[in-house]
Design an enzyme around this catalytic site. Structure first.
Site, PDB file in Angstrom:
ATOM      1  N   HIS A 162       5.056  21.414  65.173  1.00  0.00           N
ATOM      2  CA  HIS A 162       6.267  22.201  65.440  1.00  0.00           C
ATOM      3  C   HIS A 162       5.962  23.369  66.365  1.00  0.00           C
ATOM      4  O   HIS A 162       6.746  24.322  66.442  1.00  0.00           O
ATOM      5  CB  HIS A 162       6.858  22.678  64.115  1.00  0.00           C
ATOM      6  CG  HIS A 162       7.249  21.524  63.242  1.00  0.00           C
ATOM      7  ND1 HIS A 162       8.454  20.875  63.356  1.00  0.00           N
ATOM      8  CD2 HIS A 162       6.538  20.837  62.299  1.00  0.00           C
ATOM      9  CE1 HIS A 162       8.499  19.872  62.492  1.00  0.00           C
ATOM     10  NE2 HIS A 162       7.338  19.822  61.846  1.00  0.00           N
TER      11      HIS A 162
ATOM     12  N   LYS B 188     -21.243  42.866  75.597  1.00  0.00           N
ATOM     13  CA  LYS B 188     -21.743  43.883  74.660  1.00  0.00           C
ATOM     14  C   LYS B 188     -22.346  45.048  75.438  1.00  0.00           C
ATOM     15  O   LYS B 188     -22.131  46.209  75.113  1.00  0.00           O
ATOM     16  CB  LYS B 188     -22.848  43.282  73.772  1.00  0.00           C
ATOM     17  CG  LYS B 188     -22.364  42.308  72.724  1.00  0.00           C
ATOM     18  CD  LYS B 188     -23.538  41.948  71.823  1.00  0.00           C
ATOM     19  CE  LYS B 188     -23.258  40.757  70.954  1.00  0.00           C
ATOM     20  NZ  LYS B 188     -24.419  40.272  70.223  1.00  0.00           N
TER      21      LYS B 188
ATOM     22  N   GLU C  52     -19.948  45.634  65.677  1.00  0.00           N
ATOM     23  CA  GLU C  52     -18.778  45.460  64.806  1.00  0.00           C
ATOM     24  C   GLU C  52     -19.174  45.565  63.340  1.00  0.00           C
ATOM     25  O   GLU C  52     -18.553  46.277  62.539  1.00  0.00           O
ATOM     26  CB  GLU C  52     -18.133  44.080  65.034  1.00  0.00           C
ATOM     27  CG  GLU C  52     -17.481  43.896  66.386  1.00  0.00           C
ATOM     28  CD  GLU C  52     -18.419  43.297  67.421  1.00  0.00           C
ATOM     29  OE1 GLU C  52     -19.661  43.510  67.316  1.00  0.00           O
ATOM     30  OE2 GLU C  52     -17.929  42.624  68.333  1.00  0.00           O
TER      31      GLU C  52
ATOM     32  N   GLY D  86     -27.370  31.886  64.601  1.00  0.00           N
ATOM     33  CA  GLY D  86     -26.253  32.487  63.867  1.00  0.00           C
ATOM     34  C   GLY D  86     -25.176  31.468  63.520  1.00  0.00           C
ATOM     35  O   GLY D  86     -24.702  31.400  62.382  1.00  0.00           O
ATOM     36  N   ARG D  87     -24.792  30.635  64.479  1.00  0.00           N
ATOM     37  CA  ARG D  87     -23.691  29.689  64.234  1.00  0.00           C
ATOM     38  C   ARG D  87     -24.147  28.454  63.458  1.00  0.00           C
ATOM     39  O   ARG D  87     -23.348  27.554  63.215  1.00  0.00           O
ATOM     40  CB  ARG D  87     -23.024  29.309  65.559  1.00  0.00           C
ATOM     41  CG  ARG D  87     -23.954  28.793  66.630  1.00  0.00           C
ATOM     42  CD  ARG D  87     -23.261  28.773  67.996  1.00  0.00           C
ATOM     43  NE  ARG D  87     -24.180  28.450  69.088  1.00  0.00           N
ATOM     44  CZ  ARG D  87     -24.912  29.322  69.736  1.00  0.00           C
ATOM     45  NH1 ARG D  87     -24.866  30.607  69.393  1.00  0.00           N
ATOM     46  NH2 ARG D  87     -25.714  28.948  70.720  1.00  0.00           N
TER      47      ARG D  87
ATOM     48  N   LYS E 113     -27.479  38.666  61.157  1.00  0.00           N
ATOM     49  CA  LYS E 113     -28.821  38.164  61.473  1.00  0.00           C
ATOM     50  C   LYS E 113     -29.679  39.286  62.046  1.00  0.00           C
ATOM     51  O   LYS E 113     -30.800  39.512  61.622  1.00  0.00           O
ATOM     52  CB  LYS E 113     -28.713  36.991  62.452  1.00  0.00           C
ATOM     53  CG  LYS E 113     -30.045  36.407  62.851  1.00  0.00           C
ATOM     54  CD  LYS E 113     -29.884  35.171  63.709  1.00  0.00           C
ATOM     55  CE  LYS E 113     -31.237  34.766  64.280  1.00  0.00           C
ATOM     56  NZ  LYS E 113     -31.177  33.576  65.104  1.00  0.00           N
TER      57      LYS E 113
ATOM     58  N   GLU F 122     -19.842  28.282  72.056  1.00  0.00           N
ATOM     59  CA  GLU F 122     -20.984  29.188  72.223  1.00  0.00           C
ATOM     60  C   GLU F 122     -22.266  28.373  72.461  1.00  0.00           C
ATOM     61  O   GLU F 122     -23.186  28.833  73.124  1.00  0.00           O
ATOM     62  CB  GLU F 122     -21.138  30.095  70.990  1.00  0.00           C
ATOM     63  CG  GLU F 122     -22.015  31.316  71.233  1.00  0.00           C
ATOM     64  CD  GLU F 122     -21.909  32.377  70.136  1.00  0.00           C
ATOM     65  OE1 GLU F 122     -21.086  33.293  70.254  1.00  0.00           O
ATOM     66  OE2 GLU F 122     -22.659  32.296  69.152  1.00  0.00           O
TER      67      GLU F 122
HETATM   68  O1  F6P Z   1     -21.294  36.539  69.249  1.00  0.00           O
HETATM   69  C1  F6P Z   1     -22.662  36.601  69.519  1.00  0.00           C
HETATM   70  C2  F6P Z   1     -23.449  36.544  68.297  1.00  0.00           C
HETATM   71  O2  F6P Z   1     -24.760  36.799  68.668  1.00  0.00           O
HETATM   72  C3  F6P Z   1     -23.324  35.215  67.539  1.00  0.00           C
HETATM   73  O3  F6P Z   1     -24.122  34.238  68.045  1.00  0.00           O
HETATM   74  C4  F6P Z   1     -23.647  35.646  66.149  1.00  0.00           C
HETATM   75  O4  F6P Z   1     -23.269  34.673  65.244  1.00  0.00           O
HETATM   76  C5  F6P Z   1     -22.860  36.923  66.070  1.00  0.00           C
HETATM   77  O5  F6P Z   1     -23.055  37.531  67.344  1.00  0.00           O
HETATM   78  C6  F6P Z   1     -23.246  37.859  64.968  1.00  0.00           C
HETATM   79  O6  F6P Z   1     -24.576  38.284  65.055  1.00  0.00           O
HETATM   80  P1  F6P Z   1     -25.329  38.945  63.840  1.00  0.00           P
HETATM   81  O7  F6P Z   1     -25.359  37.967  62.728  1.00  0.00           O
HETATM   82  O8  F6P Z   1     -26.690  39.268  64.342  1.00  0.00           O
HETATM   83  O9  F6P Z   1     -24.575  40.187  63.436  1.00  0.00           O
END
Ligand code: F6P
Length: 544
Positions: A383, A511, A212, A266-267, A206, A352
């Site tokens: 199990h 972060k 990452e 995002g979620r 987003k 979240e």
């Molecule tokens: O984990 C925090 C967060 O901001 C989530 O809400 C989001 O889905 C994720 O990081 C990834 O963010 P982006 O889509 O901006 O890379």
């Protein structure tokens, strides 16, 4: 909690206190029609909450909480495009992403968002047709056989989970992979099995700034350039983002960038272009059915009264278990291998969203919000951790999700799966008393001293609450409706808890600190700001 809900809350506390010692087996014994009284249907779905520790009075009071908190009013604010995510100044209009074009406008800041939503869907459809039709060619002229989605959180969990959930609908010749973890092992193991010339990367973010995703994207780009050269990037990378300027800076052709908007959390973004890997995995028509299912659930949520509202009932039962019975967790137990990733997906959606410590006015909360969500596909969990649910002495509300029909029919499997699911909910509800256990052991011929010794081990307290959601089958429509059900459940609960479910400031702090530590890890002086544990860990890593 909003002042309006305080009276209803007080009444519920009294009801919970009075019912605390009543066992579920007694509730069933006292009411032969308990299932009929505490279950509801929607389309061909069944929600059975008769094994929850609720009475008719509790349900009535929970429904009055719904009115007192003005859940219907908040639904109208959501649909009207108001900035209900007030701490970020944003609307939460994910419902627009599955709103059919012919059903009229949805406004955001006075403008209809539907033309842009459907233009982007059309673009996804055209792109999928190119990939599936083998018209899209890589730099060497070969068709694409492998898609790698690079994203994390909401840009990974939704499409990853849905790709697995709809495995029965998968395109036969295209493999879709997901990479999320910053640990190079994730990307390396996926790339290890691929050929650059037939691989297409989707960089899904987003913000297009997430550490990452940007690191994995850079490493994937390096891998590709080493194999095919710089000019190949345009044929092997596409992006999904709200930040198209950053996408262009990365070197991705704007024609190959799919947009969404800041009013999509995002979620809550699976329904947008973030669903691209899913579209490629199962085809655009199935994606449309997923959207149709979600829309059908939207309509139900916005129109059904609390007592018949599936997301509403799940929200109210969560509040009952959390705030009145004292549960701090909920086990999500899909009896479906295809839904094995649902617990992980819902961990982000629920925790979240509603794992918050201040209310909408910024005041500290003096009541609990989202419980810890955990779980695993049945019967595997039986199990592993079910022992604790049966005899560990903790309150663990359970939620079973199961389909009447299998998505991969195989003789002898599905009947046993259903039997196990229903048997678990029965055992958790009923338990087995010491006297029942002793009688059973005696009847089997066991000596009285052995019976006395073993009966305590083999008896179960029961009274463990559970809900069972029975779907007809796991197809794109029902999956869409299922995920929308949980989105609205989270929203309804957030209104009653008076928290903003659409921000996630808690994630930001970690972060920030990681950003501060990185230079120290790679050699800078730690300075004064590190605590002794963190400084010790960093120093140990630097030891040769
Ligand atoms: O984990 C925090 C967060 O901001 C989530 O809400 C989001 O889905 C994720 O990081 C990834 O963010 P982006 O889509 O901006 O890379």
């Amino acid at each position: 909690m909003t002042p309006a809900t305080r009276a209803a809350w007080k009444a519920l506390s009294g009801t919970a206190e009075a019912g605390r010692r009543v066992h579920l087996r007694d509730l069933f014994a006292a009411d032969a029609r308990r299932f009929a009284h505490f279950s509801t249907r929607w389309n061909d779905w069944l929600l059975d909450y008769s094994k929850q520790r609720v009475s008719a009075a509790a349900m009535e009071q929970l429904c009055s909480l719904w009115q007192a908190a003005d859940v219907p009013g908040w639904m109208a604010r959501m649909r009207g495009g108001e900035a209900i995510n007030h701490s970020e100044g944003r609307a939460a209009l994910h419902i627009a992403l599955r709103h059919p074009a012919h059903k009229g406008p949805i406004l955001h800041a006075g403008r209809d968002v539907m033309p842009a939503v459907h233009a982007e869907l059309d673009k996804l459809q055209r792109f999928a047709a190119q990939i599936h039709g083998r018209h899209w060619r890589g730099a060497t002229g070969e068709p694409i056989t492998d898609i790698v989605n690079i994203g994390i959180g909401g840009s990974d969990l939704g499409p990853r989970m849905a790709t697995q959930a709809l495995a029965a609908y998968r395109h036969p010749e295209l493999r879709v992979h997901y990479v999320a973890n910053l640990d190079g092992a994730d990307l390396a193991t996926v790339l290890g099995a691929l050929q650059a010339r037939t691989t297409l990367f989707i960089i899904a973010s987003k913000t297009f700034t997430t550490q990452e995703t940007m690191q994995n994207a850079a490493s994937a780009r390096h891998w590709l350039v080493q194999a095919l050269g710089e000019a190949a990037v345009a044929r092997h990378f596409v992006a999904v983002s709200t930040n198209l300027a950053e996408v262009a800076r990365f070197g991705i052709d704007p024609a190959n960038a799919f947009a969404f908007w800041d009013w999509v959390g995002g979620r809550y973004s699976l329904w947008s272009a973030i669903g691209l890997p899913l579209v490629l995995a199962v085809g655009f028509d199935h994606f449309r059915q997923l959207l149709a299912g979600a829309h059908a659930m939207d309509e139900h949520f916005f129109s059904a009264p609390a007592a018949e509202n599936l997301p509403g009932l799940l929200a109210l039962l969560e509040i009952w278990n959390t705030n009145f019975l004292g549960a701090n967790n909920r086990a999500l137990l899909p009896y479906s291998q295809s839904l094995a990733l649902l617990p992980r997906y819902l961990q982000q959606l629920e925790m979240e969203s509603n794992g918050k410590h201040v209310d909408r006015q910024g005041a500290p909360l003096d009541y609990d919000t989202a419980p810890i969500l955990w779980g695993e596909a049945g019967t595997n969990g039986q199990h592993a951790f079910y022992q604790l649910i049966h005899q560990g002495g903790r309150l663990v509300p359970c939620e079973f999700v199961v389909c009447k029909q299998p998505d991969f029919p195989m003789a002898g499997h599905h009947e046993k799966l259903l039997a196990n699911c229903f048997a678990q909910s029965e055992a958790l509800m009923r338990g087995r008393t010491l006297a029942e256990t002793a009688a059973e052991l005696s009847a089997s011929g066991m000596a009285p001293d052995q019976v006395a010794l073993l009966a305590p081990y083999r008896s179960f307290p029961g009274n463990q609450p559970s809900t069972t959601l029975l779907l007809p089958r796991l197809d794109p429509f029902n999956l869409g409706a299922l995920l929308a059900l949980y989105e609205h459940k989270v929203f309804a609960a957030s209104i009653i808890w008076n928290v903003n479910p659409f921000d996630q400031w808690g994630v930001e702090y970690g972060k920030q600190l990681a950003g501060r530590l990185l230079p120290v890890i790679v050699g800078a002086s730690p300075g004064e700001h590190l605590d002794s544990s963190t400084a010790g860990l960093v120093a140990a890593c630097r030891e040769t």
